[in-house]
Design a protein around this motif. Structure first.
Motif, mmCIF file in Angstrom:
data_model
loop_
_atom_site.group_PDB
_atom_site.id
_atom_site.type_symbol
_atom_site.label_atom_id
_atom_site.label_comp_id
_atom_site.label_asym_id
_atom_site.label_seq_id
_atom_site.Cartn_x
_atom_site.Cartn_y
_atom_site.Cartn_z
ATOM 1 N N GLN A 144 0.731 -0.925 0.337
ATOM 2 C CA GLN A 144 0.383 -0.184 -0.307
ATOM 3 C C GLN A 144 0.890 1.168 0.144
ATOM 4 O OE1 GLN A 144 -3.150 -0.549 2.859
ATOM 5 N NE2 GLN A 144 -3.592 2.095 2.787
ATOM 6 N N LEU A 145 1.989 1.291 0.846
ATOM 7 C CA LEU A 145 3.534 2.573 1.028
ATOM 8 C C LEU A 145 3.281 2.545 -1.031
ATOM 9 C CD1 LEU A 145 3.777 4.353 2.914
ATOM 10 C CD2 LEU A 145 5.527 2.237 3.455
ATOM 11 N N GLN A 146 3.918 1.718 -1.431
ATOM 12 C CA GLN A 146 4.380 1.974 -2.204
ATOM 13 C C GLN A 146 3.849 2.423 -3.313
ATOM 14 O OE1 GLN A 146 7.888 0.492 -3.822
ATOM 15 N NE2 GLN A 146 6.847 2.753 -5.212
ATOM 16 N N TRP A 147 1.921 1.678 -3.315
ATOM 17 C CA TRP A 147 1.221 2.428 -4.429
ATOM 18 C C TRP A 147 1.073 3.930 -4.397
ATOM 19 C CZ3 TRP A 147 -3.713 4.609 -3.857
ATOM 20 C CH2 TRP A 147 -4.378 5.042 -4.895
ATOM 21 N N LEU A 148 0.435 4.439 -2.740
ATOM 22 C CA LEU A 148 1.189 5.612 -2.599
ATOM 23 C C LEU A 148 1.715 6.840 -2.938
ATOM 24 C CD1 LEU A 148 -0.925 5.393 0.835
ATOM 25 C CD2 LEU A 148 -1.390 6.186 -0.903
ATOM 26 N N ILE A 149 3.486 5.866 -2.800
ATOM 27 C CA ILE A 149 4.414 6.561 -3.548
ATOM 28 C C ILE A 149 4.403 6.816 -5.194
ATOM 29 C CG2 ILE A 149 6.986 6.256 -3.486
ATOM 30 C CD1 ILE A 149 7.017 5.450 -0.711
ATOM 31 N N ASP A 150 4.525 5.773 -5.042
ATOM 32 C CA ASP A 150 3.645 5.755 -6.902
ATOM 33 C C ASP A 150 3.230 6.800 -7.344
ATOM 34 O OD1 ASP A 150 5.223 3.780 -7.475
ATOM 35 O OD2 ASP A 150 4.413 1.999 -7.592
ATOM 36 N N GLN A 151 1.743 6.743 -7.066
ATOM 37 C CA GLN A 151 0.917 8.664 -7.326
ATOM 38 C C GLN A 151 1.746 9.673 -7.465
ATOM 39 O OE1 GLN A 151 -1.980 6.275 -8.757
ATOM 40 N NE2 GLN A 151 -0.744 4.740 -7.692
ATOM 41 N N ILE A 152 2.693 9.482 -6.527
ATOM 42 C CA ILE A 152 2.708 10.710 -5.519
ATOM 43 C C ILE A 152 3.767 11.244 -6.798
ATOM 44 C CG2 ILE A 152 4.214 11.821 -4.030
ATOM 45 C CD1 ILE A 152 2.779 10.230 -1.826
ATOM 46 N N GLU A 153 4.669 9.782 -6.589
ATOM 47 C CA GLU A 153 5.599 10.078 -8.062
ATOM 48 C C GLU A 153 5.465 10.470 -9.534
ATOM 49 O OE1 GLU A 153 9.406 7.323 -7.689
ATOM 50 O OE2 GLU A 153 7.582 6.901 -8.217
ATOM 51 N N ALA A 154 3.622 10.446 -9.939
ATOM 52 C CA ALA A 154 3.471 10.672 -11.445
ATOM 53 C C ALA A 154 2.882 12.358 -11.019
ATOM 54 C CB ALA A 154 2.454 9.760 -11.219
ATOM 55 N N ILE A 155 3.503 12.926 -10.138
ATOM 56 C CA ILE A 155 2.350 14.569 -10.332
ATOM 57 C C ILE A 155 4.298 15.552 -10.987
ATOM 58 C CG2 ILE A 155 1.663 16.481 -8.587
ATOM 59 C CD1 ILE A 155 0.199 13.378 -7.380
ATOM 60 N N PRO A 156 4.114 15.991 -11.468
ATOM 61 C CA PRO A 156 5.670 16.581 -11.844
ATOM 62 C C PRO A 156 6.101 17.864 -11.039
ATOM 63 C CG PRO A 156 3.826 16.617 -14.023
ATOM 64 C CD PRO A 156 3.336 15.813 -13.062
ATOM 65 N N GLN A 157 5.092 18.159 -10.503
ATOM 66 C CA GLN A 157 5.746 19.659 -9.590
ATOM 67 C C GLN A 157 6.089 18.364 -8.128
ATOM 68 O OE1 GLN A 157 2.244 18.710 -9.745
ATOM 69 N NE2 GLN A 157 0.948 19.941 -8.725
ATOM 70 N N VAL A 158 5.734 17.852 -7.401
ATOM 71 C CA VAL A 158 5.762 17.074 -6.185
ATOM 72 C C VAL A 158 7.639 16.704 -6.242
ATOM 73 C CG1 VAL A 158 5.505 15.903 -4.614
ATOM 74 C CG2 VAL A 158 3.714 16.467 -6.066
ATOM 75 N N SER A 159 8.250 17.329 -5.353
ATOM 76 C CA SER A 159 9.718 16.994 -5.797
ATOM 77 C C SER A 159 10.245 16.092 -4.136
ATOM 78 C CB SER A 159 10.842 17.826 -5.978
ATOM 79 O OG SER A 159 10.678 19.123 -4.839
ATOM 80 N N ARG A 160 9.044 16.554 -3.694
ATOM 81 C CA ARG A 160 9.432 15.968 -1.776
ATOM 82 C C ARG A 160 8.286 14.877 -1.170
ATOM 83 N NH1 ARG A 160 10.779 21.136 -1.632
ATOM 84 N NH2 ARG A 160 8.928 21.138 -0.041
ATOM 85 N N LEU A 161 9.266 14.285 -0.994
ATOM 86 C CA LEU A 161 8.493 13.037 0.214
ATOM 87 C C LEU A 161 8.213 13.062 1.302
ATOM 88 C CD1 LEU A 161 6.042 10.665 0.260
ATOM 89 C CD2 LEU A 161 7.885 9.317 -0.230
ATOM 90 N N ARG A 162 7.778 13.685 2.397
ATOM 91 C CA ARG A 162 7.877 13.476 4.198
ATOM 92 C C ARG A 162 6.824 12.587 4.138
ATOM 93 N NH1 ARG A 162 6.869 18.088 7.646
ATOM 94 N NH2 ARG A 162 6.883 19.665 5.618
#
Length: 342
Positions: free
Chosen positions: A175-193
């Protein structure tokens, strides 16, 4: 020792050690006190039944036996004091429901969006500002998660996404990987906390798979752990954090200032020193959020000022956490003191 049925053993065979630890917690006050050699009659135990006791056994093992004033015990033991009504203390002290425009999303601050990944926690801290949050009613479906990511995608100002909860590391890696994948696909997002208490209370959660997941993302990853006392940071915690540090994950800590737990300069100084020794930088020292049931943890304003002055005398500036409070509808954390540390 209680024998487990073959079926139970079969189910547990598919669980990782951290998942077993997350499930096998102490949830009865009498059991907790018996493990610590304390008599229930000596403590006024009668907390909010809607927020029951929950504490991992590894965390219990760090508590001092025969000591009713142990700082780790005080953080988790439900006391009669929780039932006292205090003006200004409420079920939604930060007005988060107003900022929860979509299930799973809190968008309060410019440039950052916070995802409530789960309502589940490894430990129930009695001062938790979300202890009354209606997680069940606000948990998003897969379709609603799509709406959350669409919201972030449409806002070009959002460059950082924060995973919170509950505790985001309480969910499986899939589930965590799925969330990160969705966030990675948003071009302007550069940081994950990631904000998590699990590295402290269940250090087994920091697996090789989790480290690889955070190291492999294109996003700059940071993890904010939550420790309030140096006694929480034993060698198991230190060892668990090292792979994250070696993988280039920025490690920060946030602390809540709690009466009777860490409201002494010596205690806070020792915490900062211990954090730095294990590769974590002190980040925030939060004044207590005024959540109903936690008023007995509040520290007076004059004492706060004295603690800050004492820490500046004892520590280099980079080990003095920023004293902040969070206020409803504020556009950022509010510094308790102006000016930079020397």
């Amino acid at each position: 020792m209680i024998a487990r049925s073959p079926d139970a053993q079969g189910k547990n065979a598919h669980r990782e050690p951290w998942q077993m630890a997350l499930q096998d917690v102490v949830s009865d006050s009498d059991e907790l006190l018996a493990l610590l050699g304390l008599a229930p009659a000596a403590l006024a135990i009668d907390g909010d039944p809607a927020f029951p006791l929950r504490v991992p056994r590894a965390f219990v093992a760090r508590m001092r036996r025969h000591d009713p004033d142990d700082p780790l015990l005080k953080q988790v033991l439900p006391l009669t004091a929780e039932r006292a009504l205090r003006p200004g203390f409420s079920h939604d002290p930060l007005a988060e429901l107003a900022a929860n425009k979509l299930p799973g999303l809190l968008h309060k601050y410019h440039g950052r969006a916070l995802l409530i990944v789960t309502g589940h926690c490894g430990i129930h801290c009695r001062y938790c500002f979300r202890r009354h949050f209606p997680y069940a009613a606000r948990q998003p479906s897969r379709q609603q998660w799509s709406q959350v990511f669409d919201h972030i995608r449409r806002d070009d100002s959002i460059s950082e996404v924060i995973l919170s909860g509950g505790d985001p590391l309480a969910v499986p890696d899939r589930q965590l990987q799925w969330l990160i994948d969705q966030i990675e696909a948003i071009p302007q997002v550069s940081r994950l906390r990631i904000h998590s208490r699990l590295p402290v209370v269940i250090p087994q959660r920091i697996t090789a798979a989790l480290v690889a997941m955070l190291a492999d993302t294109r996003l700059q990853a940071s993890m904010v752990i939550h420790a309030n006392h140096a006694q929480e940071l034993d060698e198991d915690v230190a060892a668990a954090l090292q792979p994250l540090r070696r993988a280039g994950i920025v490690l920060l800590n946030q602390t809540v200032l709690l009466a009777g737990v860490n409201d002494q300069a010596e205690t806070l100084s020792a915490l900062s020193e211990r954090l730095f020794a294990i590769g974590v930088l002190p980040y925030y020292l939060h004044l207590l959020d005024q959540v109903a049931g936690a008023a007995h943890f509040e520290v007076s304003e004059p004492l706060v000022h004295g603690l800050r002055a004492a820490l500046l005398e004892r520590l280099p500036g980079y080990l003095v956490p920023r004293f902040v409070r969070e206020l409803p509808h504020a556009r950022s954390k509010v510094p308790v003191f102006s000016g930079a540390s020397p």
